[in-house]
Design an enzyme around this catalytic site. Structure first.
Site, PDB file in Angstrom:
ATOM      1  CD  GLN A   1      -1.260  -0.341   3.661  1.00 24.78           C
ATOM      2  OE1 GLN A   1      -2.118  -1.206   3.530  1.00 24.78           O
ATOM      3  NE2 GLN A   1      -1.110   0.358   4.772  1.00 24.78           N
ATOM      4  N   GLY A   2       0.298   2.309  -0.602  1.00 20.97           N
ATOM      5  CA  GLY A   2       0.958   3.596  -0.650  1.00 20.97           C
ATOM      6  C   GLY A   2      -0.028   4.688  -0.275  1.00 20.97           C
ATOM      7  CE1 TYR A   3      -1.778   5.086   4.244  1.00 18.53           C
ATOM      8  CE2 TYR A   3       0.372   4.124   3.824  1.00 18.53           C
ATOM      9  CZ  TYR A   3      -0.858   4.076   4.448  1.00 18.53           C
ATOM     10  OH  TYR A   3      -1.169   3.024   5.261  1.00 18.53           O
ATOM     11  CG  MET A   4      -2.200   9.241  -3.546  1.00 15.86           C
ATOM     12  SD  MET A   4      -3.524   9.515  -4.727  1.00 15.86           S
ATOM     13  CE  MET A   4      -3.063   8.339  -5.972  1.00 15.86           C
TER      14      MET A   4
END
Length: 165
Positions: free
Chosen positions: A29-32
């Site tokens: 998972q990644g975050y903006m």
């Protein structure tokens, strides 16, 4: 938006939770960057999700959450827009009493960290604590997934009790 109420805990390193797990899945998972909210893009096995979470107003115990499944190809493209890399982990679902604990075994930059979360219907809901569950860390920003991108576990694991390192 639904209200998410969850408690977060360290997990004993002996691995006994794995014996009780009903399933496991691989997550990246990644975050903006969004002002005032957390926007997460998650790949979980062969599915993908977009999640938006509000800030917590009660020390990390609860916050509003919006989550929708999205096409995997879209998620892969969106992950390219995320800053700071990805959080990688294996998630185990471990039933206990009337609840299911989600135990995350972190990989990559956060190798060695074991955390469990349990979702509740209200902040005062009782739940059974399994033997492998350690100290509660709800609200401690060190243990927020987004924070682990900027401040990986090996940099501060000395702050964690030795039996949980």
């Amino acid at each position: 938006m639904a209200q998410e109420i969850e408690r977060k805990f360290l997990v004993k390193r002996d691995g006994t939770f794995r014996d009780e797990a009903s399933s496991s899945s691989v997550i990246a998972q990644g975050y903006m960057d969004v002002n005032g909210a957390t926007v997460r893009i998650r790949l979980r096995d062969d599915k993908a999700y977009l999640t938006i979470k509000s800030p917590s107003r009660d020390g990390g115990l609860s916050r509003y959450e919006f989550e929708r499944e999205i096409p995997v190809d879209d998620a892969r493209e969106m992950l390219k827009l995320c800053h700071g890399g990805l959080v990688e982990k294996v998630r185990y679902l471990v039933p206990c009493g009337g609840h299911t604990f989600e135990v995350d075994e972190f990989k990559g930059a956060n190798e060695g960290l074991l955390l469990a979360e349990v979702e509740l219907s209200d902040a005062d809901e009782a739940y059974t604590k399994p033997d492998w569950l350690g100290p509660e860390v709800t609200g401690d920003r060190h243990f927020y997934n987004k924070g682990l991108l900027k401040n990986p576990y090996p940099l501060w694991k000395h702050l964690v009790p030795k039996e949980y390192q």
